[in-house]
Structures are given as C-alpha cells and as structure tokens.
Scaffold this motif. Sequence first.
Motif, PDB file in Angstrom:
ATOM      1  N   THR A  47     -13.656  -8.000  -0.520  1.00 53.83           N
ATOM      2  CA  THR A  47     -13.187  -8.391   0.814  1.00 53.83           C
ATOM      3  C   THR A  47     -14.073  -7.778   1.893  1.00 53.83           C
ATOM      4  O   THR A  47     -14.377  -8.428   2.904  1.00 53.83           O
ATOM      5  N   THR A  48     -14.508  -6.544   1.681  1.00 54.55           N
ATOM      6  CA  THR A  48     -15.412  -5.902   2.636  1.00 54.55           C
ATOM      7  C   THR A  48     -16.748  -6.637   2.694  1.00 54.55           C
ATOM      8  O   THR A  48     -17.279  -6.915   3.779  1.00 54.55           O
ATOM      9  N   GLY A  51     -16.345  -9.809   4.366  1.00 52.08           N
ATOM     10  CA  GLY A  51     -16.201  -9.572   5.798  1.00 52.08           C
ATOM     11  C   GLY A  51     -17.551  -9.424   6.471  1.00 52.08           C
ATOM     12  O   GLY A  51     -17.778  -9.947   7.574  1.00 52.08           O
ATOM     13  N   LYS A 102     -11.183 -18.195   3.220  1.00 51.40           N
ATOM     14  CA  LYS A 102     -11.312 -17.676   4.584  1.00 51.40           C
ATOM     15  C   LYS A 102     -12.613 -18.144   5.222  1.00 51.40           C
ATOM     16  O   LYS A 102     -12.678 -18.439   6.420  1.00 51.40           O
ATOM     17  N   ILE A 171      -4.891 -16.072   8.274  1.00 55.54           N
ATOM     18  CA  ILE A 171      -6.211 -15.451   8.144  1.00 55.54           C
ATOM     19  C   ILE A 171      -7.303 -16.448   8.542  1.00 55.54           C
ATOM     20  O   ILE A 171      -8.232 -16.121   9.273  1.00 55.54           O
ATOM     21  N   ASN A 174      -7.266 -17.041  12.344  1.00 56.84           N
ATOM     22  CA  ASN A 174      -7.849 -15.917  13.067  1.00 56.84           C
ATOM     23  C   ASN A 174      -9.358 -15.902  12.922  1.00 56.84           C
ATOM     24  O   ASN A 174     -10.087 -15.608  13.878  1.00 56.84           O
ATOM     25  N   GLU A 178     -12.040 -16.266  15.948  1.00 56.54           N
ATOM     26  CA  GLU A 178     -13.105 -15.303  16.185  1.00 56.54           C
ATOM     27  C   GLU A 178     -14.448 -16.005  16.256  1.00 56.54           C
ATOM     28  O   GLU A 178     -15.302 -15.660  17.071  1.00 56.54           O
ATOM     29  N   ALA A 194     -13.840  -2.566  11.935  1.00 59.77           N
ATOM     30  CA  ALA A 194     -12.945  -3.722  11.950  1.00 59.77           C
ATOM     31  C   ALA A 194     -12.952  -4.431  10.605  1.00 59.77           C
ATOM     32  O   ALA A 194     -11.915  -4.911  10.130  1.00 59.77           O
ATOM     33  N   LYS A 197     -10.910  -2.340   8.237  1.00 58.12           N
ATOM     34  CA  LYS A 197      -9.495  -2.473   8.568  1.00 58.12           C
ATOM     35  C   LYS A 197      -8.930  -3.782   8.029  1.00 58.12           C
ATOM     36  O   LYS A 197      -7.823  -3.821   7.481  1.00 58.12           O
ATOM     37  N   GLU A 198      -9.703  -4.851   8.176  1.00 52.02           N
ATOM     38  CA  GLU A 198      -9.251  -6.145   7.677  1.00 52.02           C
ATOM     39  C   GLU A 198      -9.166  -6.132   6.154  1.00 52.02           C
ATOM     40  O   GLU A 198      -8.209  -6.650   5.562  1.00 52.02           O
ATOM     41  N   GLY A 201      -6.169  -4.291   5.097  1.00 48.53           N
ATOM     42  CA  GLY A 201      -4.971  -5.086   5.355  1.00 48.53           C
ATOM     43  C   GLY A 201      -4.728  -6.123   4.272  1.00 48.53           C
ATOM     44  O   GLY A 201      -3.585  -6.356   3.877  1.00 48.53           O
ATOM     45  N   ILE A 202      -5.813  -6.744   3.772  1.00 46.51           N
ATOM     46  CA  ILE A 202      -5.669  -7.734   2.705  1.00 46.51           C
ATOM     47  C   ILE A 202      -5.205  -7.063   1.422  1.00 46.51           C
ATOM     48  O   ILE A 202      -4.312  -7.564   0.728  1.00 46.51           O
TER      49      ILE A 202
END
Length: 324
Positions: A47-48, A51, A102, A171, A174, A178, A194, A197-198, A201-202
């Motif tokens: 996920t990172t 991101g 996503k 998701i 958002n 963005e 950020a 953090k996202e 959160g996932i």
Amino acid sequence: MFDWLQHFADWLIYSVFSIEQHTKFGDALNFFVFDTLKIALLLFVITTVMGIVNSYFPVDKVRNFLSRNKLYGLEYLFASAFGVITPFCSCSSVPLFIGFVKGGIPLGITFTYLITAPLVNEVAIAIFLGAFGFKITAIYVISGIVLGVIGGFTLGKLKLEKELSPWVQNIIANAQTEDELEEDRLTLVQRFPAILKEAFGIVKGVSLYIIIGIAIGGLMHGFLPTGFFEQYINKGQWYAVPLAVIIGVPMYSNAAGVIPVVQVLVAKGVPLGTAIAFMMGVIGLSLPEAMLLKKVMNLKMIAIYFGTIAFFMILSGYLFNIIL
C-alpha cells in the motif's frame, strides 16, 4: 523472503509459549502468527509503494491506455503474466488488488491478476517441475494463465464496479478528488507522511478481516487431515472434480504447501486433473481470501467471483483428466 518471520513465529510459539512442535494446536497457532504478520506486512508495504506510485506516476494515463480497445485483449495477458512473476498467495494478492482498484485499473484486468497470482508463480513452477516433470508443468502454467485471462475478461464484462464496498468506493473517490485538485509538486519526503498515514489506515481497516480469515485458515491447516479429503476424491465419479474444488476452498495454503499433497494424492490413484482441481481450489480460492475481500466487495460480488472462478477450475480439472 519471509524466513525471518517464520523463525520469529517458531520462536514465539515453541520457545516463549512452550507449545510442542508438530502438534495440531502448535501448527495451527504457528500458521496463524506467521501468516497474520506476513499479510499485514505485505499489505502495509504494498500500500505504501502503491501510494508512492499513485503520487508520482500518471495512473490516469495507464487507466486510459488500458481502457481503450487498442490492445485487443492483450492487457489481460499482461495482467496474467504479472501475476505469474509475483509470488503471492490468494490472501497476499488482495493488497495489490486494492492498489490497482484505487489506481483506476479496470476491474476485469485487476481480477485477472488476482486469479493468476496465487495459481502460477516461480515457487509453484519449481515444485511442479520436481514433482511432475516439464510437460505437465508447462500445461499447468499455460492453463493457469488462460484461466486468469478468461476469468478476468468474463468478470470484467459483468460490470461489477457498483458492487465494490463503500469503503473502497470512498478511497477511489478521494483519490480522484486529489488528482483533480492537482496539488503543488511536493518532494517524496514531504509526501511520505501522508502516504504512510493512508497505508496505516488501510491496514487498520482490514485488520479484523485479516485476523478472522487467517484464524480460519490456521484451524483448517492444523486440524483437518489430508486423508479426510482424500477418501472423497479418489474415486472416478463424475462429481469428483467439482467436489475436489469445493472441499479445497476451506483449506488455505500456498503452492509450496499443497503441491506435495497433490503428489501424494496422485500416487494413491487420484486422477491428476482431479488433484490439480483440488489444488486450484486450495490456493486460488480460500475462506481467508473471502474474509479479506469482504472489506472491498459486497457478498454478491464475492459470490460471483468465487462462482465464476470455481467453474473454470472445474472445467480445467476435467480437461486435465482428458488430456493427461
């Protein structure tokens, strides 16, 4: 890659908790600790990374490129090939599924990856070569890729985007917002908090599903003996192949864990196609995967996904029995 996690799980269960090795409870608990940590870590890392990619890479161009019909179906083949080179089990591939959705990659192409990744990878190929030789391995690899392409294409044509969970749709919304805002260019160091953090959160959002799903898999792994299933699929009845897939689904394992079992089943007289259908059910579909997918899909979409893939697995089993 995850040997250190396995060593930690062994140390924690067998040394700290002093649970005897090679017992049903010990094996189940060891499986639970190892796979929970592995999947949570994979989810956070992937996920990172996604991101970072979404932050810098023009995903909208990729989406537009894949959405146009210029590749004549090759986009599904590319997704299936990508699944082959990524060594993930059915649960471990879910984090990438979230990242793809996503990023706006079409759902059918995303499904193609989700189907192929656990079925065919370098671990499965290596073990298959040692157990069954080149010919059967080549047939299995090709059938796994074809299964991913046909399954993803079929699911894509069903237009299931509306069946994604509100959590995932939020998701996506958002992420699109963005993108539309076109924020000022920031350095990776500025963006990274950020992104982390996202990602956290996932992981937090699916953690309960990870725990429940792996707990189910651990119980199946530790307490259901192989012989229990063997007695029902070693006969020649017409329903042996679908039954093999159905009883394989609750048994959560990866290719390295189930291929030796398949080899034993074949040695004991189970038809190869039936045994492979069983293996596909174990590693391609699983209850833990369903628990994880529950966070990103509604029950209708999960049922359609499992039903469609199970059908193609059964068909593959029959074909294997005919040609081998």
